[in-house]
Design a protein around this motif. Structure first.
Motif, PDB file in Angstrom:
ATOM      1  N   PHE A 153       0.863  -1.191   0.000  1.00  0.00           N
ATOM      2  CA  PHE A 153       0.000   0.000   0.000  1.00  0.00           C
ATOM      3  C   PHE A 153       0.901   1.244   0.000  1.00  0.00           C
ATOM      4  O   PHE A 153       1.015   1.932   1.000  1.00  0.00           O
ATOM      5  N   PRO A 154       1.551   1.499  -1.141  1.00  0.00           N
ATOM      6  CA  PRO A 154       2.451   2.653  -1.185  1.00  0.00           C
ATOM      7  C   PRO A 154       1.686   3.968  -1.098  1.00  0.00           C
ATOM      8  O   PRO A 154       0.599   4.092  -1.668  1.00  0.00           O
ATOM      9  N   PHE A 155       2.261   4.925  -0.395  1.00  0.00           N
ATOM     10  CA  PHE A 155       1.633   6.244  -0.259  1.00  0.00           C
ATOM     11  C   PHE A 155       2.731   7.302  -0.113  1.00  0.00           C
ATOM     12  O   PHE A 155       3.660   7.140   0.677  1.00  0.00           O
ATOM     13  N   THR A 156       2.627   8.366  -0.910  1.00  0.00           N
ATOM     14  CA  THR A 156       3.590   9.467  -0.824  1.00  0.00           C
ATOM     15  C   THR A 156       2.839  10.793  -0.871  1.00  0.00           C
ATOM     16  O   THR A 156       1.674  10.841  -1.285  1.00  0.00           O
TER      17      THR A 156
ATOM     18  N   GLY B 261     -10.082  -0.723   4.638  1.00  0.00           N
ATOM     19  CA  GLY B 261      -9.813  -1.176   6.001  1.00  0.00           C
ATOM     20  C   GLY B 261      -8.338  -1.270   6.344  1.00  0.00           C
ATOM     21  O   GLY B 261      -7.969  -1.777   7.402  1.00  0.00           O
ATOM     22  N   ARG B 262      -7.488  -0.778   5.466  1.00  0.00           N
ATOM     23  CA  ARG B 262      -6.041  -0.839   5.731  1.00  0.00           C
ATOM     24  C   ARG B 262      -5.457   0.561   5.726  1.00  0.00           C
ATOM     25  O   ARG B 262      -5.997   1.469   5.101  1.00  0.00           O
TER      26      ARG B 262
ATOM     27  N   MET C 260      -1.190   3.660  -4.082  1.00  0.00           N
ATOM     28  CA  MET C 260      -1.865   2.521  -4.704  1.00  0.00           C
ATOM     29  C   MET C 260      -2.628   1.800  -3.593  1.00  0.00           C
ATOM     30  O   MET C 260      -2.021   1.164  -2.724  1.00  0.00           O
ATOM     31  N   ALA C 261      -3.939   1.955  -3.625  1.00  0.00           N
ATOM     32  CA  ALA C 261      -4.787   1.372  -2.582  1.00  0.00           C
ATOM     33  C   ALA C 261      -4.797  -0.157  -2.711  1.00  0.00           C
ATOM     34  O   ALA C 261      -4.478  -0.684  -3.774  1.00  0.00           O
ATOM     35  N   PRO C 262      -5.167  -0.838  -1.644  1.00  0.00           N
ATOM     36  CA  PRO C 262      -5.231  -2.305  -1.739  1.00  0.00           C
ATOM     37  C   PRO C 262      -6.181  -2.779  -2.837  1.00  0.00           C
ATOM     38  O   PRO C 262      -5.963  -3.805  -3.456  1.00  0.00           O
ATOM     39  N   LYS C 263      -7.242  -2.005  -3.057  1.00  0.00           N
ATOM     40  CA  LYS C 263      -8.153  -2.334  -4.162  1.00  0.00           C
ATOM     41  C   LYS C 263      -8.940  -1.080  -4.539  1.00  0.00           C
ATOM     42  O   LYS C 263      -8.839  -0.053  -3.851  1.00  0.00           O
TER      43      LYS C 263
ATOM     44  N   LEU D  76      -9.150   7.561   1.930  1.00  0.00           N
ATOM     45  CA  LEU D  76      -9.098   8.732   2.813  1.00  0.00           C
ATOM     46  C   LEU D  76      -7.646   9.145   3.012  1.00  0.00           C
ATOM     47  O   LEU D  76      -6.808   8.299   3.312  1.00  0.00           O
ATOM     48  N   VAL D  77      -7.383  10.440   2.833  1.00  0.00           N
ATOM     49  CA  VAL D  77      -6.052  10.964   3.155  1.00  0.00           C
ATOM     50  C   VAL D  77      -6.173  11.623   4.519  1.00  0.00           C
ATOM     51  O   VAL D  77      -7.035  12.485   4.726  1.00  0.00           O
TER      52      VAL D  77
END
Lengths: 142, 449
Positions: B371-374, B437-438, B388-391, B396-397
């Motif tokens: 679950f990459p987030f920048t 949920g992640r 890139m969300a799990p699905k 939500l940020v």
């Protein structure tokens, strides 16, 4: 006192010699210094002065600056010694095998030299501090 | 007139609605995966299952030509020739297929019978002037075997011609005097490979280049990637996808290469422009837009490698690299490797860039991979929250304020899982994303740019 000062100067002289071995021709990705193929050649010192780093980190630099004349001598030698010259004189022009061998041997020397450099700087700082303390005690005793 | 006006108004409203609806749906996908020969080894099942649970799509392995064909086959384009031993790759393809993973085969390493004459005894095994015609015939055999219609074996669609051809371990000689020679050798190889694969399955895709990031500015055992690609594309070269390995130094993914002809993560666009220009010029063939892939990238972590970057930093570098590559239109990234290598002969000579330790324990970079987030800064006070969300679904940020997480923006990830949303935050703000949920790892704005 004289022996302490002499030893400190000796250490300083050694420090001056170490950077020439420490200087490397390339920068490797973290943790892959032995993989010569992934080493990036460092451009000439003149072109990339902003990218070259001092051999002495800020914390050690501060300690040396407060260690009196011996510390200043070590700092001067470590910062401006043969390392700078080495950057100018390392344009690779040899055949593949020779350069490969040179790079790997420099890499090995570089890592050993780096450790030795820090040990020597630490010893120099400790000795300089001891010399200062001794001098102050003698001054207060006299 | 009234009816016409009404129709025009409705049409204009529809166009406007489409334009507003477009951003979420139009985000380019990023396919992520792993490059690791652990997928061929004794514990392949376990490692492929980990890749699958990490939501990897691509699994990249080396197919050693010399291993498959130690002796010259009588009928080289026939995958059933008795000289061929495909066992290892048959098993890999079946296991990957069972998990819905997409294999990428990297065909490298000439058998002794396919190396050129007057071999330099110091040349790396399988690197000396490989026979392009024999390589092309082998490509036909391999593509036929994994065409999806041979012996019940699944299909392999992606084929890579050689690996890091700008390095002497892969191709020798690299130079002929002061003239780059490996691009000439490689062009013959990739053109023969392309023809061989397409002769078997025209819809298969050929990956070219996979260049290493650095070379010497002068003559040595490595040619700088920009120099290599310029020389390669000076004459017609056939491929569908180009690949480069932008391994970075300690500065992380946002740091440019020190030399203009070397390529790290933020320099990928420069190489993309060179290749696009070659397509327009007619030397990068066939004349269609080439996909950009990164077949290898990683940073070693500490632990276990004492000279690696800290675990949290490795995770952050992974996320940053994915975003910065996506922003430069890279469509597939394979992280090198999934599992650390044992330190034989040393940590410095091996990769500890895995998202798992050698014993299979996950590192923080594994969470980053899943679950990459920048949130790199776009301009003062505004950051691009990317991930890139799990699905597919709502994302939500969130920002941490006085120890509590508060939602500051809401967006949507499409089928590609990619999401992008501008958020107003100052440097130093700590963000994360939540979806399905992640939660992602946290990202401090402005730490790396």
């Amino acid at each position: 006192m004289r022996s302490v000062r002499g030893f400190t100067l000796g250490v300083a002289a050694l420090v001056a010699l170490v950077p020439s071995a420490h200087a490397s021709v390339c920068q490797a990705p973290p943790g892959r210094s032995a993989i010569v193929e992934y080493c990036e050649s460092v451009p000439s010192a003149k072109k990339t002065a902003h990218r070259t780093h001092s051999a002495v980190p800020p914390s050690t630099r501060r300690a040396l600056e407060h260690a009196g004349p011996a510390g200043a001598a070590v700092l001067t030698l470590a910062s401006n010694g043969p390392r700078a010259k080495r950057h100018v004189a390392r344009a690779p022009a040899s055949p593949p095998a020779a350069v490969s061998g040179l790079s790997s041997s420099l890499g090995r020397v570089g890592s050993v030299g780096s450790l030795l450099l820090w040990v020597l700087i630490a010893v120099a700082v400790v000795l300089a501090a001891a010399a200062l303390v001794l001098r102050r005690r003698r001054a207060s005793a006299g | 007139v009234t009816v016409r006006r009404t129709v025009l108004t409705v049409l204009a409203a529809a166009v406007a609605a489409l334009a507003f609806a477009r951003p979420a749906a139009a985000l380019a996908p990023l396919h992520v995966g792993y490059a690791d020969d652990l997928f061929l080894g004794a514990d392949a099942d376990a490692w492929l299952s980990r890749a699958h649970s990490d939501r990897a799509t691509v699994v990249r392995v080396i197919m050693n030509w010399a291993f498959v064909a130690p002796t010259r086959p009588a009928d080289p384009t026939n995958p059933a020739d008795p000289a061929y031993n495909w066992t290892t790759w048959d098993q890999f393809v079946v296991r990957a297929h069972q998990r819905g993973l997409t294999p990428l085969m990297v065909v490298i390493g000439a058998p002794p019978w396919a190396e050129g004459p007057h071999r330099d005894p110091s040349a790396a095994t399988g690197s000396w002037r490989p026979d392009a015609q024999a390589y092309g015939a082998f490509a036909t055999a391999a593509a036929r075997r994994y065409s999806g219609s041979f012996g019940g074996l699944p299909r392999v669609r992606y084929w890579q011609a050689w690996n890091e051809p700008n390095l002497a371990y892969a191709i020798t000689p690299q130079w002929n005097g002061a003239t780059p020679e490996s691009p000439e050798i490689y062009r013959a190889l990739v053109n023969a490979f392309y023809a061989g694969v397409k002769a078997a399955v025209p819809s298969d895709l050929v990956v070219a280049g996979a260049t290493a990031p650095y070379g010497c500015p002068g003559v040595c055992g490595a040619i700088q990637p920009m120099t290599f690609w310029r020389a390669l594309l000076s004459k017609p070269t056939y491929f569908d996808i180009w690949d480069h390995h932008p391994y970075g130094l300690a500065g992380g993914p946002a740091s440019h290469a020190l030399n203009a002809n070397d390529i790290t993560v933020p320099d990928m666009g420069k190489l993309g422009k060179l290749i696009a220009a070659a397509v327009r010029r007619g030397t990068a063939r066939p004349a269609h837009r080439k996909q950009a892939w990164v077949g290898e990238i990683s940073w070693d972590s500490s632990p276990p490698d004492p000279r690696g970057v800290p675990l949290a930093k490795q995770a952050r570098f992974l996320e940053g690299a994915l975003y910065l590559l996506w922003r430069q239109h890279v469509s597939t990234v394979a992280w090198f490797q999934i599992g650390d290598s044992p330190p034989n002969p040393s940590y410095a000579a091996t990769s500890q860039g895995g998202t798992y330790f050698v014993d299979g324990r996950a590192k923080p970079s594994d969470k980053a991979f899943r679950f990459p987030f920048t949130a790199y800064r776009k301009r003062a006070g505004v950051s691009a929250a990317w991930g890139m969300a799990p699905k597919a679904g709502t994302v939500l940020v969130q920002r941490r304020t006085r120890g509590r997480w508060r939602t500051i923006a809401r967006t949507r990830a499409g089928r590609s899982r990619v999401f992008l949303r501008s958020v107003r935050v100052r440097a130093g703000a700590v963000l994360r994303a939540r979806a399905a949920g992640r939660t992602s790892l946290t990202w401090r704005v402005g730490l790396d740019g």
